[in-house]
Design a protein around this motif. Structure first.
Motif, PDB file in Angstrom:
ATOM      1  N   ARG A 132      19.191  32.907  55.704  1.00 26.39           N
ATOM      2  CA  ARG A 132      19.804  32.590  57.002  1.00 26.39           C
ATOM      3  C   ARG A 132      19.355  33.566  58.097  1.00 26.39           C
ATOM      4  O   ARG A 132      20.158  34.115  58.843  1.00 26.39           O
ATOM      5  N   MET A 133      18.053  33.761  58.168  1.00 22.83           N
ATOM      6  CA  MET A 133      17.494  34.650  59.182  1.00 22.83           C
ATOM      7  C   MET A 133      17.940  34.231  60.574  1.00 22.83           C
ATOM      8  O   MET A 133      17.810  33.073  60.968  1.00 22.83           O
ATOM      9  N   ALA A 134      18.513  35.180  61.296  1.00 23.12           N
ATOM     10  CA  ALA A 134      18.986  34.966  62.674  1.00 23.12           C
ATOM     11  C   ALA A 134      19.941  33.788  62.773  1.00 23.12           C
ATOM     12  O   ALA A 134      20.085  33.175  63.834  1.00 23.12           O
ATOM     13  N   GLY A 135      20.602  33.459  61.662  1.00 23.63           N
ATOM     14  CA  GLY A 135      21.556  32.363  61.651  1.00 23.63           C
ATOM     15  C   GLY A 135      20.963  30.992  61.369  1.00 23.63           C
ATOM     16  O   GLY A 135      21.702  30.017  61.230  1.00 23.63           O
ATOM     17  N   TYR A 136      19.636  30.913  61.268  1.00 24.94           N
ATOM     18  CA  TYR A 136      18.982  29.640  60.988  1.00 24.94           C
ATOM     19  C   TYR A 136      19.017  29.349  59.494  1.00 24.94           C
ATOM     20  O   TYR A 136      18.858  30.245  58.672  1.00 24.94           O
ATOM     21  N   ALA A 137      19.153  28.074  59.148  1.00 24.47           N
ATOM     22  CA  ALA A 137      18.968  27.646  57.772  1.00 24.47           C
ATOM     23  C   ALA A 137      17.516  27.208  57.577  1.00 24.47           C
ATOM     24  O   ALA A 137      16.882  26.687  58.487  1.00 24.47           O
ATOM     25  N   GLY A 138      16.998  27.453  56.366  1.00 29.42           N
ATOM     26  CA  GLY A 138      15.680  26.951  56.021  1.00 29.42           C
ATOM     27  C   GLY A 138      14.518  27.659  56.672  1.00 29.42           C
ATOM     28  O   GLY A 138      13.450  27.079  56.844  1.00 29.42           O
ATOM     29  N   ILE A 139      14.696  28.931  57.025  1.00 29.73           N
ATOM     30  CA  ILE A 139      13.593  29.692  57.622  1.00 29.73           C
ATOM     31  C   ILE A 139      12.972  30.650  56.611  1.00 29.73           C
ATOM     32  O   ILE A 139      11.765  30.669  56.419  1.00 29.73           O
ATOM     33  N   THR A 140      13.801  31.466  55.968  1.00 27.68           N
ATOM     34  CA  THR A 140      13.282  32.487  55.062  1.00 27.68           C
ATOM     35  C   THR A 140      14.060  32.461  53.754  1.00 27.68           C
ATOM     36  O   THR A 140      15.293  32.496  53.762  1.00 27.68           O
ATOM     37  N   ALA A 141      13.320  32.397  52.655  1.00 23.07           N
ATOM     38  CA  ALA A 141      13.924  32.367  51.326  1.00 23.07           C
ATOM     39  C   ALA A 141      13.671  33.669  50.590  1.00 23.07           C
ATOM     40  O   ALA A 141      12.581  34.240  50.663  1.00 23.07           O
ATOM     41  N   GLY A 142      14.697  34.118  49.880  1.00 22.58           N
ATOM     42  CA  GLY A 142      14.536  35.097  48.828  1.00 22.58           C
ATOM     43  C   GLY A 142      14.700  34.371  47.504  1.00 22.58           C
ATOM     44  O   GLY A 142      15.219  33.243  47.462  1.00 22.58           O
ATOM     45  N   GLY A 169      14.590  39.251  52.765  1.00 21.52           N
ATOM     46  CA  GLY A 169      14.925  38.788  54.101  1.00 21.52           C
ATOM     47  C   GLY A 169      15.139  39.976  55.028  1.00 21.52           C
ATOM     48  O   GLY A 169      14.789  41.121  54.718  1.00 21.52           O
ATOM     49  N   THR A 170      15.721  39.714  56.174  1.00 18.13           N
ATOM     50  CA  THR A 170      15.928  40.746  57.190  1.00 18.13           C
ATOM     51  C   THR A 170      17.114  41.640  56.830  1.00 18.13           C
ATOM     52  O   THR A 170      17.897  41.327  55.933  1.00 18.13           O
ATOM     53  N   SER A 171      17.267  42.715  57.578  1.00 19.28           N
ATOM     54  CA  SER A 171      18.419  43.593  57.320  1.00 19.28           C
ATOM     55  C   SER A 171      19.726  42.881  57.651  1.00 19.28           C
ATOM     56  O   SER A 171      20.744  43.093  56.973  1.00 19.28           O
ATOM     57  N   THR A 172      19.717  42.025  58.669  1.00 18.07           N
ATOM     58  CA  THR A 172      20.937  41.297  59.018  1.00 18.07           C
ATOM     59  C   THR A 172      21.276  40.238  57.969  1.00 18.07           C
ATOM     60  O   THR A 172      22.412  39.758  57.919  1.00 18.07           O
ATOM     61  N   VAL A 216      22.520  37.922  51.232  1.00 16.90           N
ATOM     62  CA  VAL A 216      21.826  38.032  49.955  1.00 16.90           C
ATOM     63  C   VAL A 216      22.738  38.665  48.907  1.00 16.90           C
ATOM     64  O   VAL A 216      22.787  38.205  47.749  1.00 16.90           O
ATOM     65  N   ARG A 217      23.476  39.690  49.276  1.00 21.17           N
ATOM     66  CA  ARG A 217      24.396  40.323  48.330  1.00 21.17           C
ATOM     67  C   ARG A 217      25.444  39.328  47.836  1.00 21.17           C
ATOM     68  O   ARG A 217      25.741  39.266  46.638  1.00 21.17           O
ATOM     69  N   ASP A 218      25.997  38.538  48.748  1.00 19.56           N
ATOM     70  CA  ASP A 218      26.993  37.541  48.354  1.00 19.56           C
ATOM     71  C   ASP A 218      26.387  36.512  47.402  1.00 19.56           C
ATOM     72  O   ASP A 218      27.043  36.072  46.449  1.00 19.56           O
ATOM     73  N   HIS A 238       5.216  41.582  51.058  1.00 15.49           N
ATOM     74  CA  HIS A 238       4.647  42.465  52.072  1.00 15.49           C
ATOM     75  C   HIS A 238       5.794  42.994  52.921  1.00 15.49           C
ATOM     76  O   HIS A 238       6.947  42.584  52.736  1.00 15.49           O
ATOM     77  N   ILE A 239       5.500  43.897  53.839  1.00 16.85           N
ATOM     78  CA  ILE A 239       6.574  44.649  54.489  1.00 16.85           C
ATOM     79  C   ILE A 239       6.968  44.117  55.861  1.00 16.85           C
ATOM     80  O   ILE A 239       7.740  44.768  56.564  1.00 16.85           O
ATOM     81  N   HIS A 240       6.489  42.950  56.269  1.00 12.99           N
ATOM     82  CA  HIS A 240       6.967  42.381  57.525  1.00 12.99           C
ATOM     83  C   HIS A 240       8.481  42.176  57.448  1.00 12.99           C
ATOM     84  O   HIS A 240       9.035  41.904  56.380  1.00 12.99           O
ATOM     85  N   LEU A 241       9.148  42.297  58.579  1.00 15.26           N
ATOM     86  CA  LEU A 241      10.601  42.441  58.580  1.00 15.26           C
ATOM     87  C   LEU A 241      11.341  41.189  58.121  1.00 15.26           C
ATOM     88  O   LEU A 241      12.494  41.282  57.684  1.00 15.26           O
ATOM     89  N   ASP A 242      10.718  40.023  58.209  1.00 13.32           N
ATOM     90  CA  ASP A 242      11.390  38.822  57.720  1.00 13.32           C
ATOM     91  C   ASP A 242      11.351  38.731  56.202  1.00 13.32           C
ATOM     92  O   ASP A 242      12.073  37.933  55.605  1.00 13.32           O
ATOM     93  N   HIS A 243      10.535  39.559  55.572  1.00 11.91           N
ATOM     94  CA  HIS A 243      10.428  39.598  54.114  1.00 11.91           C
ATOM     95  C   HIS A 243      11.076  40.845  53.525  1.00 11.91           C
ATOM     96  O   HIS A 243      11.666  40.781  52.449  1.00 11.91           O
ATOM     97  N   ALA A 244      10.933  41.973  54.206  1.00 11.76           N
ATOM     98  CA  ALA A 244      11.340  43.265  53.637  1.00 11.76           C
ATOM     99  C   ALA A 244      12.311  44.034  54.517  1.00 11.76           C
ATOM    100  O   ALA A 244      12.659  45.167  54.181  1.00 11.76           O
ATOM    101  N   GLY A 245      12.767  43.429  55.600  1.00  8.42           N
ATOM    102  CA  GLY A 245      13.647  44.162  56.509  1.00  8.42           C
ATOM    103  C   GLY A 245      14.957  44.594  55.879  1.00  8.42           C
ATOM    104  O   GLY A 245      15.602  45.531  56.337  1.00  8.42           O
ATOM    105  N   GLY A 246      15.370  43.901  54.822  1.00 13.82           N
ATOM    106  CA  GLY A 246      16.628  44.237  54.161  1.00 13.82           C
ATOM    107  C   GLY A 246      16.487  45.178  52.985  1.00 13.82           C
ATOM    108  O   GLY A 246      17.479  45.473  52.308  1.00 13.82           O
TER     109      GLY A 246
END
Length: 312
Positions: free
Chosen positions: A17-27, A41-44, A49-51, A70-78
């Protein structure tokens, strides 16, 4: 939970749920003897993800490994937040990205230059991870999933110099990160991801070819979800790279600045993607995932580096 989808083989897709969107980034959680989270995913997204992991029975002491393509923030920000919540987890990343997880200051400064005020809403802030918990991978490596199952890591730059693909020995799943582009399951669209500063056409095509040589049964896209038609998808991935590079090279040869090049490439590629003629929300989501400005800028940067005498 409505953001967790079982994919078989003890693999679970988590919509971060990156930035509140569904279907953008998967873990993805591989729930075996040694549970492994692929992409945070991102830090936000970390609380989401924990839940999800809690709903799957993974407690704070249970997660064995966190690995990012890789370390881009949408993949590794969290990563930093997840590492803090799961103190027993080893954090695995390619060696060219490891220092940025330990000290994210340069990575965050670069991201701030690109995204400006949007950075906080889209990605949040990557927290540092204790260096002693990070395992840096070379060009190949392995992650023990328990019970004889493992993820093998395969260096796949082109999108980013710190990018790896990850192959599951039990399922044949290949976690492709961004190296095969961005996939939109609703429309079946596939678009390249060619951001600055690391994009390189030759290595990007080599990475796609490597993925084919590995013989995966299924591709698991971080953006977004599983794809079973592996050969056709990888062929399309290579084709998309060539199309965007050819058009950007043409714009550069004609002396266009970046804004005009983006407009030309966007116009010439519009018919390739059903998402852009779908709902406005779908089009906006596709553009956020693989924006024409970022893609063209990355290709221009590569052309300037490799062929400075031509064009502009």
């Amino acid at each position: 939970m409505d953001n967790v989808t079982p994919l078989g083989g003890d693999v679970y897709e988590i919509d971060t749920r990156m930035a509140g969107y569904a279907g953008i980034t998967a873990g993805y959680l591989i729930l075996g003897d040694r549970p492994c989270l692929v992409e945070t995913g991102t830090s936000t997204s970390a609380p989401i993800v924990r839940d999800a992991l809690t709903s799957l029975g993974v407690g704070a002491e249970d997660l064995a490994t966190v690995v990012v393509t890789h370390i881009h923030l949408d993949h590794a920000g969290g990563v930093g937040d997840i590492a803090g919540h799961y103190p027993a987890a080893e954090i695995v990343v390619h060696e060219k990205g490891a220092r940025h997880l330990a000290d994210p200051s340069r990575l965050m400064a670069s991201a701030r230059m690109v995204w400006g005020d949007r950075l906080d809403d889209l990605f949040g802030t990557l927290a540092p991870t204790e260096a002693g918990r990070i395992r840096a991978l070379g060009d190949t490596g392995a992650i023990d999933l328990g019970g004889g199952r493992r993820l093998t890591s395969h260096y796949s730059p082109g999108h980013a110099k710190h990018h790896v693909g990850l192959l599951d020995s039990a399922t044949g799943d290949l976690y492709v990160g961004d190296a095969a582009g961005v996939y939109l399951p609703e429309t079946g669209d596939l678009r390249p991801a060619t951001p600055p500063p690391d994009f390189d056409l030759g290595t990007a095509l080599d990475s796609v070819a490597l993925f084919g040589d590995l013989g995966p049964q299924r591709l698991l896209f971080s953006h977004y979800g599983p794809v079973t038609d592996v050969p056709a998808t990888l062929e399309r991935s290579a084709e998309e790279l060539r199309v965007w590079v050819d058009l950007t090279r043409q714009a550069r040869t004609e002396g266009m600045d970046l804004d005009h090049a983006v407009a030309m490439v966007r116009d010439r590629t519009r018919e390739r993607y059903a998402a852009l003629s779908a709902s406005e929300a779908t089009a906006d989501r596709f553009e956020l995932l693989s924006g024409a400005p970022s893609n063209v800028a990355g290709i221009m940067h590569w052309l300037d580096r490799t062929d400075p005498a031509a064009g502009r």
